[in-house]
Design an enzyme around this catalytic site. Structure first.
Site, PDB file in Angstrom:
ATOM      1  N   GLU A 140      -8.762  -8.422  -7.997  1.00 48.46           N
ATOM      2  CA  GLU A 140      -8.130  -7.154  -7.628  1.00 48.46           C
ATOM      3  C   GLU A 140      -8.544  -6.093  -8.632  1.00 48.46           C
ATOM      4  O   GLU A 140      -8.373  -6.286  -9.843  1.00 48.46           O
ATOM      5  CB  GLU A 140      -6.607  -7.310  -7.726  1.00 48.46           C
ATOM      6  CG  GLU A 140      -5.955  -7.576  -6.414  1.00 48.46           C
ATOM      7  CD  GLU A 140      -4.437  -7.471  -6.478  1.00 48.46           C
ATOM      8  OE1 GLU A 140      -3.825  -8.052  -7.392  1.00 48.46           O
ATOM      9  OE2 GLU A 140      -3.871  -6.824  -5.591  1.00 48.46           O
ATOM     10  N   PRO A 146      13.215  -4.934 -12.978  1.00 51.67           N
ATOM     11  CA  PRO A 146      12.086  -4.038 -12.698  1.00 51.67           C
ATOM     12  C   PRO A 146      10.961  -4.257 -13.710  1.00 51.67           C
ATOM     13  O   PRO A 146      11.175  -4.836 -14.779  1.00 51.67           O
ATOM     14  CB  PRO A 146      12.700  -2.643 -12.861  1.00 51.67           C
ATOM     15  CG  PRO A 146      13.828  -2.831 -13.826  1.00 51.67           C
ATOM     16  CD  PRO A 146      14.329  -4.240 -13.654  1.00 51.67           C
ATOM     17  N   ALA A 147       9.771  -3.790 -13.363  1.00 44.61           N
ATOM     18  CA  ALA A 147       8.642  -3.884 -14.306  1.00 44.61           C
ATOM     19  C   ALA A 147       8.973  -3.103 -15.582  1.00 44.61           C
ATOM     20  O   ALA A 147       9.637  -2.062 -15.525  1.00 44.61           O
ATOM     21  CB  ALA A 147       7.382  -3.334 -13.653  1.00 44.61           C
ATOM     22  N   GLY A 169       4.202  -9.215  -7.266  1.00 46.89           N
ATOM     23  CA  GLY A 169       3.385  -9.067  -8.472  1.00 46.89           C
ATOM     24  C   GLY A 169       2.140  -9.924  -8.361  1.00 46.89           C
ATOM     25  O   GLY A 169       1.695 -10.247  -7.256  1.00 46.89           O
ATOM     26  N   SER A 170       1.625 -10.325  -9.516  1.00 55.35           N
ATOM     27  CA  SER A 170       0.347 -11.042  -9.527  1.00 55.35           C
ATOM     28  C   SER A 170       0.509 -12.476  -9.028  1.00 55.35           C
ATOM     29  O   SER A 170       1.573 -13.088  -9.173  1.00 55.35           O
ATOM     30  CB  SER A 170      -0.213 -11.053 -10.942  1.00 55.35           C
ATOM     31  OG  SER A 170       0.682 -11.727 -11.801  1.00 55.35           O
ATOM     32  N   ARG A 218      -5.193   5.629  -2.102  1.00 55.21           N
ATOM     33  CA  ARG A 218      -3.737   5.770  -2.126  1.00 55.21           C
ATOM     34  C   ARG A 218      -3.208   5.084  -3.373  1.00 55.21           C
ATOM     35  O   ARG A 218      -3.680   4.004  -3.747  1.00 55.21           O
ATOM     36  CB  ARG A 218      -3.146   5.105  -0.880  1.00 55.21           C
ATOM     37  CG  ARG A 218      -1.683   5.413  -0.659  1.00 55.21           C
ATOM     38  CD  ARG A 218      -1.273   4.979   0.744  1.00 55.21           C
ATOM     39  NE  ARG A 218      -1.110   3.538   0.791  1.00 55.21           N
ATOM     40  CZ  ARG A 218       0.067   2.911   0.804  1.00 55.21           C
ATOM     41  NH1 ARG A 218       1.188   3.597   0.762  1.00 55.21           N
ATOM     42  NH2 ARG A 218       0.128   1.606   0.865  1.00 55.21           N
ATOM     43  N   ARG A 277      12.751  -2.765  -0.673  1.00 59.58           N
ATOM     44  CA  ARG A 277      12.284  -3.747   0.311  1.00 59.58           C
ATOM     45  C   ARG A 277      12.990  -5.095   0.128  1.00 59.58           C
ATOM     46  O   ARG A 277      13.034  -5.906   1.025  1.00 59.58           O
ATOM     47  CB  ARG A 277      10.774  -3.905   0.090  1.00 59.58           C
ATOM     48  CG  ARG A 277      10.027  -4.367   1.251  1.00 59.58           C
ATOM     49  CD  ARG A 277       8.608  -3.910   1.186  1.00 59.58           C
ATOM     50  NE  ARG A 277       7.801  -4.754   0.317  1.00 59.58           N
ATOM     51  CZ  ARG A 277       6.473  -4.698   0.272  1.00 59.58           C
ATOM     52  NH1 ARG A 277       5.820  -3.825   1.008  1.00 59.58           N
ATOM     53  NH2 ARG A 277       5.790  -5.475  -0.510  1.00 59.58           N
ATOM     54  N   SER A 292       1.434  -0.218   5.958  1.00 58.10           N
ATOM     55  CA  SER A 292       2.823  -0.519   5.590  1.00 58.10           C
ATOM     56  C   SER A 292       3.793   0.253   6.470  1.00 58.10           C
ATOM     57  O   SER A 292       3.616   1.453   6.696  1.00 58.10           O
ATOM     58  CB  SER A 292       3.079  -0.143   4.129  1.00 58.10           C
ATOM     59  OG  SER A 292       2.244  -0.913   3.311  1.00 58.10           O
ATOM     60  N   CYS A 337      -1.562  -3.615  -3.845  1.00 59.10           N
ATOM     61  CA  CYS A 337      -2.080  -4.942  -3.481  1.00 59.10           C
ATOM     62  C   CYS A 337      -2.735  -4.910  -2.109  1.00 59.10           C
ATOM     63  O   CYS A 337      -3.528  -5.782  -1.774  1.00 59.10           O
ATOM     64  CB  CYS A 337      -0.972  -5.984  -3.532  1.00 59.10           C
ATOM     65  SG  CYS A 337       0.513  -5.451  -2.700  1.00 59.10           S
ATOM     66  N   LEU A 394       2.192 -11.522  -3.328  1.00 61.06           N
ATOM     67  CA  LEU A 394       1.300 -11.662  -4.487  1.00 61.06           C
ATOM     68  C   LEU A 394       0.048 -10.794  -4.327  1.00 61.06           C
ATOM     69  O   LEU A 394       0.055  -9.840  -3.582  1.00 61.06           O
ATOM     70  CB  LEU A 394       0.976 -13.145  -4.675  1.00 61.06           C
ATOM     71  CG  LEU A 394       2.232 -14.052  -4.715  1.00 61.06           C
ATOM     72  CD1 LEU A 394       1.863 -15.515  -4.878  1.00 61.06           C
ATOM     73  CD2 LEU A 394       3.192 -13.624  -5.826  1.00 61.06           C
TER      74      LEU A 394
END
Ligand code: ADP
Length: 485
Positions: A389, A183-184, A236-237, A286, A167, A449, A292, A259
């Site tokens: 969350e 990447p994470a 991310g957060s 899902r 994306r 999405s 998020c 976020l």
């Protein structure tokens, strides 16, 4: 295990810099864990600040020629990469399941969704455009052109290891920007395989780098200070997003921020309840709830609350929990023991405060990081689980009496990413869509999405949009040229 090993043997595990994989300068590596077992799958090179400097140097060196590459050529490379990812759907799907935990069926869905950003932006690459106008005074022309912003940094999370990368990479490359992807820590393998695929598709060295690191705060802070970097795109957060927005001030970097969320899922009493239960299953379960956009708070009109809750609890209780690569499994593990424990703490606190458990409510013993699919209701106002969350397979139901109350409760959060509601009344569709403070609204559906639509949040859920025709604009600067006559 052998098909796992065969697959892992095809995945680069070095840092991807300048068109190939190499070890970190420090020689260090870190393990990638299978969350279904807690065992290491493999290890990857661990970038430090000096490796990040080398990656940015190669991105900066490649920037000029990539920006000058014909849009049609950039488009063709993105298109080829899309074809190669689709051809390797089974490899990407199994790899994501191994490092992230979701079921292979869901991983296949992510390959379809994530790869589509490459095709979509291959199509956008040749349609960037600009505009001209006659100055209102009549004595000049206004020429507006679009230019790539320059070398970009993408920082991605673990929940969608492919799609959160594509994306950002799709529009950046389409616009003529080079990109470094961090990447994470939990899921670096998917991005490394994607880098290999891009090289196979003919992407020149330096245009895309992938930097796994166990030291994101220091490596990223150094990159954010570097004058060669021109943009950061983060998913991310909200907590880390705020750190990055702060760091971006130093160089006035362009930022895109996707976020956290706290999505309300509202069911009005005029809704098709069966359809609403289907939608709630999708919006909640899902990705095991680790999204998020996941429905964090199910707000159900009191006249239908018992009926809806019973039907949803039956469906959720029907899940088969286990490793995502086993055929009959419908719910995989959480990403880590910390994530599992954080979900458990939220549920335990709510239950202690008086919430009622309809199904689930407990940690499942390891190995692996599993939590029972859970439905709770009668959650007292002010409970932490309504404000944070959850990022797990826990449906939290509260009731409401009027439309105004539903909207007020839905908006009573600092987040504003996604919101969902079910109704059969068209006036209400338009009224409630307008009243919800969120960047995206799902009406009578639980999945929103789409690579062709702008994904993004308001309030503390973020800045900017990804996907759609809007997505490429995040990687373009606007230049105004004043012409006489
Ligand atoms: P999550 O809770 O989903 O792991 P995070 O916001 O912590 O979300 O992580 C998202 C991404 O941000 C990951 O790639 C992670 O390595 C990175 N990250 C975490 N802390 C920092 C930081 N201080 N600076 C830059 N990136 C960070």
């Amino acid at each position: 295990m052998s098909n796992f090993d065969e697959l892992l043997a095809t995945v680069p595990t070095g840092l991807w810099i300048d068109g190939g994989a190499r070890e970190a300068n420090s020689g260090k590596r870190f393990d990638v864990i299978n969350p279904a077992t807690g065992d290491a799958l493999t290890s990857v090179a661990d970038a430090d600040v000096s490796d990040a400097d080398a990656a940015l140097a190669s991105a900066a060196a490649a920037q000029k020629s990539w920006a000058a590459t014909a849009p049609r050529e950039r488009s063709t490379i993105l298109r080829r990469a899309w074809e190669l990812v689709v051809e390797r759907t089974e490899d990407f799907a199994l790899l994501m399941t191994l490092e992230m935990g979701k079921t292979v069926a869901e991983s296949r869905g992510e390959v379809a969704y994530g790869s589509e950003f490459l095709r979509w932006f291959s199509e956008e690459a040749v349609r960037v455009g600009g505009r001209t106008a006659t100055a209102p005074s009549g004595n000049g022309r206004i020429l507006v052109t679009k230019e790539p912003v320059g070398p970009c940094l993408a920082i991605t999370p673990w929940n969608f290891p492919l799609a959160m990368g594509t994306r950002k990479i799709g529009p950046a490359l389409a616009a003529g920007c080079t990109m470094l992807v961090k990447p994470a820590e939990a899921t670096p393998l998917t991005m490394l395989l994607l880098a290999q695929v891009f090289a196979d598709a003919g992407l020149p060295p330096g245009v895309l780098s992938v930097l796994p690191t166990g030291d994101a705060p220091n490596v990223i802070a150094a990159l954010m200070k570097d004058r060669r970097l021109r943009k950061v795109s983060f998913t991310g957060s909200t907590e880390v997003g705020k750190i990055l927005i702060g760091q971006s001030a130093d160089q006035v970097l362009k930022t895109s921020m996707e976020l956290g969320g706290n999505a309300p899922f509202i069911v009005f009493d005029d809704a098709d309840i069966d359809a609403a239960v289907d939608g709630a299953m999708a919006a909640k379960m899902r990705n095991g709830g680790e999204a998020c956009t996941a429905a964090n708070r199910l707000l159900v009109h009191n006249p239908i609350r018992e009926q809806f809750t019973k039907a949803l609890a039956e469906r959720i209780a029907d899940s088969t929990v286990g490793p995502g690569y086993q055929d009959d499994v419908t719910l995989g593990p959480l990403i880590s023991s910390q994530q599992r424990d954080s979900v458990a703490a939220l549920v335990d606190e709510a239950v202690t405060a008086g919430a009622r458990v309809h199904t689930g409510g407990s940690v499942i013993d390891g190995p692996g990081y599993f939590y029972e699919p859970t439905v709770i209701d009668e959650v007292p106002d002010g409970s932490r689980i309504l404000g944070e969350e959850i990022f797990g397979p826990v449906a939290v139901i509260t009731g409401f009496d009027t439309e105004d109350e539903a909207i007020e409760r839905a908006n009573a959060t600092d987040y504003g990413l996604a919101a969902y509601f079910y109704t059969r009344d068209l006036d209400r569709v338009l009224r409630v869509s307008a009243a919800l403070e969120s960047g995206m609204v799902g009406v009578n559906r639980g999945v929103i999405s789409d690579p062709a639509a702008p994904f993004g949040g308001v309030k503390q859920s973020g800045l900017g949009s990804e996907g759609g025709s809007e997505g490429i604009q995040e990687y373009l600067n606007t230049k105004y040229i004043a012409l006489t006559p």
